[in-house]
Write a protein that holds these residues in place. Sequence first.
Motif, PDB file in Angstrom:
ATOM      1  N   ALA A  91      -2.015  40.218 -18.721  1.00 41.96           N
ATOM      2  CA  ALA A  91      -1.036  39.986 -17.662  1.00 41.96           C
ATOM      3  C   ALA A  91       0.111  40.992 -17.747  1.00 41.96           C
ATOM      4  O   ALA A  91       0.526  41.577 -16.739  1.00 41.96           O
ATOM      5  CB  ALA A  91      -0.505  38.563 -17.757  1.00 41.96           C
ATOM      6  N   ARG A  92       0.628  41.199 -18.949  1.00 41.02           N
ATOM      7  CA  ARG A  92       1.755  42.120 -19.109  1.00 41.02           C
ATOM      8  C   ARG A  92       1.350  43.545 -18.786  1.00 41.02           C
ATOM      9  O   ARG A  92       2.082  44.264 -18.085  1.00 41.02           O
ATOM     10  CB  ARG A  92       2.309  42.030 -20.536  1.00 41.02           C
ATOM     11  N   ASN A  93       0.173  43.954 -19.252  1.00 40.70           N
ATOM     12  CA  ASN A  93      -0.275  45.323 -18.993  1.00 40.70           C
ATOM     13  C   ASN A  93      -0.520  45.562 -17.513  1.00 40.70           C
ATOM     14  O   ASN A  93      -0.293  46.674 -17.012  1.00 40.70           O
ATOM     15  CB  ASN A  93      -1.542  45.624 -19.799  1.00 40.70           C
ATOM     16  N   TRP A  94      -0.976  44.523 -16.804  1.00 44.11           N
ATOM     17  CA  TRP A  94      -1.177  44.678 -15.359  1.00 44.11           C
ATOM     18  C   TRP A  94       0.153  44.972 -14.678  1.00 44.11           C
ATOM     19  O   TRP A  94       0.244  45.858 -13.817  1.00 44.11           O
ATOM     20  CB  TRP A  94      -1.806  43.422 -14.770  1.00 44.11           C
ATOM     21  N   LEU A  95       1.188  44.225 -15.036  1.00 42.01           N
ATOM     22  CA  LEU A  95       2.503  44.471 -14.445  1.00 42.01           C
ATOM     23  C   LEU A  95       3.005  45.876 -14.774  1.00 42.01           C
ATOM     24  O   LEU A  95       3.547  46.574 -13.905  1.00 42.01           O
ATOM     25  CB  LEU A  95       3.503  43.433 -14.956  1.00 42.01           C
ATOM     26  N   PHE A  96       2.821  46.299 -16.020  1.00 41.37           N
ATOM     27  CA  PHE A  96       3.252  47.638 -16.402  1.00 41.37           C
ATOM     28  C   PHE A  96       2.482  48.701 -15.622  1.00 41.37           C
ATOM     29  O   PHE A  96       3.061  49.686 -15.152  1.00 41.37           O
ATOM     30  CB  PHE A  96       3.060  47.856 -17.905  1.00 41.37           C
ATOM     31  N   ASP A  97       1.173  48.510 -15.499  1.00 45.01           N
ATOM     32  CA  ASP A  97       0.343  49.485 -14.784  1.00 45.01           C
ATOM     33  C   ASP A  97       0.753  49.589 -13.313  1.00 45.01           C
ATOM     34  O   ASP A  97       0.620  50.651 -12.689  1.00 45.01           O
ATOM     35  CB  ASP A  97      -1.136  49.110 -14.871  1.00 45.01           C
ATOM     36  N   MET A  98       1.239  48.469 -12.759  1.00 46.35           N
ATOM     37  CA  MET A  98       1.670  48.457 -11.362  1.00 46.35           C
ATOM     38  C   MET A  98       3.099  48.974 -11.205  1.00 46.35           C
ATOM     39  O   MET A  98       3.623  49.041 -10.089  1.00 46.35           O
ATOM     40  CB  MET A  98       1.570  47.038 -10.802  1.00 46.35           C
ATOM     41  N   GLY A  99       3.738  49.329 -12.298  1.00 53.78           N
ATOM     42  CA  GLY A  99       5.056  49.915 -12.230  1.00 53.78           C
ATOM     43  C   GLY A  99       6.212  48.953 -12.339  1.00 53.78           C
ATOM     44  O   GLY A  99       7.365  49.325 -12.092  1.00 53.78           O
ATOM     45  N   PHE A 100       5.938  47.701 -12.721  1.00 53.43           N
ATOM     46  CA  PHE A 100       7.037  46.744 -12.890  1.00 53.43           C
ATOM     47  C   PHE A 100       7.861  47.184 -14.104  1.00 53.43           C
ATOM     48  O   PHE A 100       7.299  47.557 -15.132  1.00 53.43           O
ATOM     49  CB  PHE A 100       6.485  45.337 -13.121  1.00 53.43           C
ATOM     50  N   PRO A 101       9.198  47.156 -14.000  1.00 57.82           N
ATOM     51  CA  PRO A 101      10.030  47.644 -15.116  1.00 57.82           C
ATOM     52  C   PRO A 101       9.721  46.930 -16.430  1.00 57.82           C
ATOM     53  O   PRO A 101       9.777  45.700 -16.503  1.00 57.82           O
ATOM     54  CB  PRO A 101      11.455  47.331 -14.645  1.00 57.82           C
ATOM     55  N   LYS A 102       9.403  47.680 -17.453  1.00 60.09           N
ATOM     56  CA  LYS A 102       9.043  47.074 -18.735  1.00 60.09           C
ATOM     57  C   LYS A 102      10.181  46.258 -19.330  1.00 60.09           C
ATOM     58  O   LYS A 102       9.961  45.233 -19.972  1.00 60.09           O
ATOM     59  CB  LYS A 102       8.604  48.167 -19.721  1.00 60.09           C
ATOM     60  N   LYS A 103      11.417  46.703 -19.100  1.00 60.22           N
ATOM     61  CA  LYS A 103      12.558  46.001 -19.675  1.00 60.22           C
ATOM     62  C   LYS A 103      12.785  44.634 -19.028  1.00 60.22           C
ATOM     63  O   LYS A 103      13.555  43.815 -19.536  1.00 60.22           O
ATOM     64  CB  LYS A 103      13.826  46.844 -19.518  1.00 60.22           C
ATOM     65  N   ASN A 104      12.091  44.378 -17.917  1.00 63.61           N
ATOM     66  CA  ASN A 104      12.274  43.116 -17.193  1.00 63.61           C
ATOM     67  C   ASN A 104      11.157  42.109 -17.436  1.00 63.61           C
ATOM     68  O   ASN A 104      11.139  41.043 -16.811  1.00 63.61           O
ATOM     69  CB  ASN A 104      12.377  43.378 -15.689  1.00 63.61           C
ATOM     70  N   VAL A 105      10.214  42.440 -18.311  1.00 62.43           N
ATOM     71  CA  VAL A 105       9.070  41.557 -18.559  1.00 62.43           C
ATOM     72  C   VAL A 105       9.145  41.019 -19.983  1.00 62.43           C
ATOM     73  O   VAL A 105       9.206  41.777 -20.951  1.00 62.43           O
ATOM     74  CB  VAL A 105       7.731  42.282 -18.342  1.00 62.43           C
ATOM     75  N   PHE A 106       9.132  39.701 -20.093  1.00 61.32           N
ATOM     76  CA  PHE A 106       9.171  39.028 -21.393  1.00 61.32           C
ATOM     77  C   PHE A 106       7.956  38.124 -21.517  1.00 61.32           C
ATOM     78  O   PHE A 106       7.371  37.721 -20.506  1.00 61.32           O
ATOM     79  CB  PHE A 106      10.458  38.201 -21.527  1.00 61.32           C
ATOM     80  N   VAL A 107       7.578  37.825 -22.734  1.00 63.69           N
ATOM     81  CA  VAL A 107       6.416  36.967 -22.955  1.00 63.69           C
ATOM     82  C   VAL A 107       6.768  35.868 -23.943  1.00 63.69           C
ATOM     83  O   VAL A 107       7.539  36.076 -24.882  1.00 63.69           O
ATOM     84  CB  VAL A 107       5.196  37.771 -23.472  1.00 63.69           C
TER      85      VAL A 107
END
Length: 288
Positions: free
Chosen positions: A77-93
Amino acid sequence: MEKHLLVAIGDEYTSSLSLRYVYGFFSRREDVKLTLFYVAPKTDPRHDAGHHGHEKSAPSRCLSGDAAAALPAMEKARNWLFDMGFPKKNVFVKACRGDQGIVKDIIKECEQGLYDAAVLGRRGLSWFDEMFSDSVSHKILWEAIGFPIWVCRNPDPNRKDVLVCLDESSQCQRAADHVGFILANEPAHDVTLLHIRDEHGQDPAPFFAKARQALAENGIAATRVRHKTITAKDPAQAILKMAKTENFAAVAIGRTGGRPQAFMDQIVGSTSLKLLRNLEGAALWLCK
């Protein structure tokens, strides 16, 4: 104004629905924080014992950061968001051991984390099938919750704008306030306020005025808001028809009442339940 959403991560299909919806809905993704939240199955307490009969210290109930991201569902899930360009600093798990059941664990996390909404994916099963299955999106409706929930079923990324359903209830006014908060500094979407009345319904002007005030207090310009009143015997069908024909990205509604007391109540259902069972393409935003 920054928003922080909890996105429930489960099986691959339902997780992809919520992730695709959130990614597609926001044009200013730098203003959105996402916490991907996974509830692990309950474990046998015997698994916490070390080798040779020595007890080791009880493991933390929750994992975050790299430890949580190592779980396959979270990593994907996280890698999909990163691959789509979602800011990495805004994604937490965050991953937690299921102690009370998925629904109650999601509620506990949302209340403790003060998230602005919980986002749930939903399978395309019939409502009758889901009534007798472990449907998180159904079960969470019965709980006393103080945060909005978004239910995503087959979201269409080409849709835009939010339809806010209004009546005299405080729950519907909270839905309008929530929409205003989410759309503040989010120029991709406008708002339509909808009131459905019967032949003897009361004047909706006070509902609209109060909702417009809530939107304005959140920074939504009057030019981004329109209102509409229609007469219909079946409010849910009228809302579904409008959501489909006008391609809304979200339908926001307040939910009153609690768990149905009888089987027939479940079959007939309230407007919010009918929307949950039948709304596709758009997400359902529910406020209690």
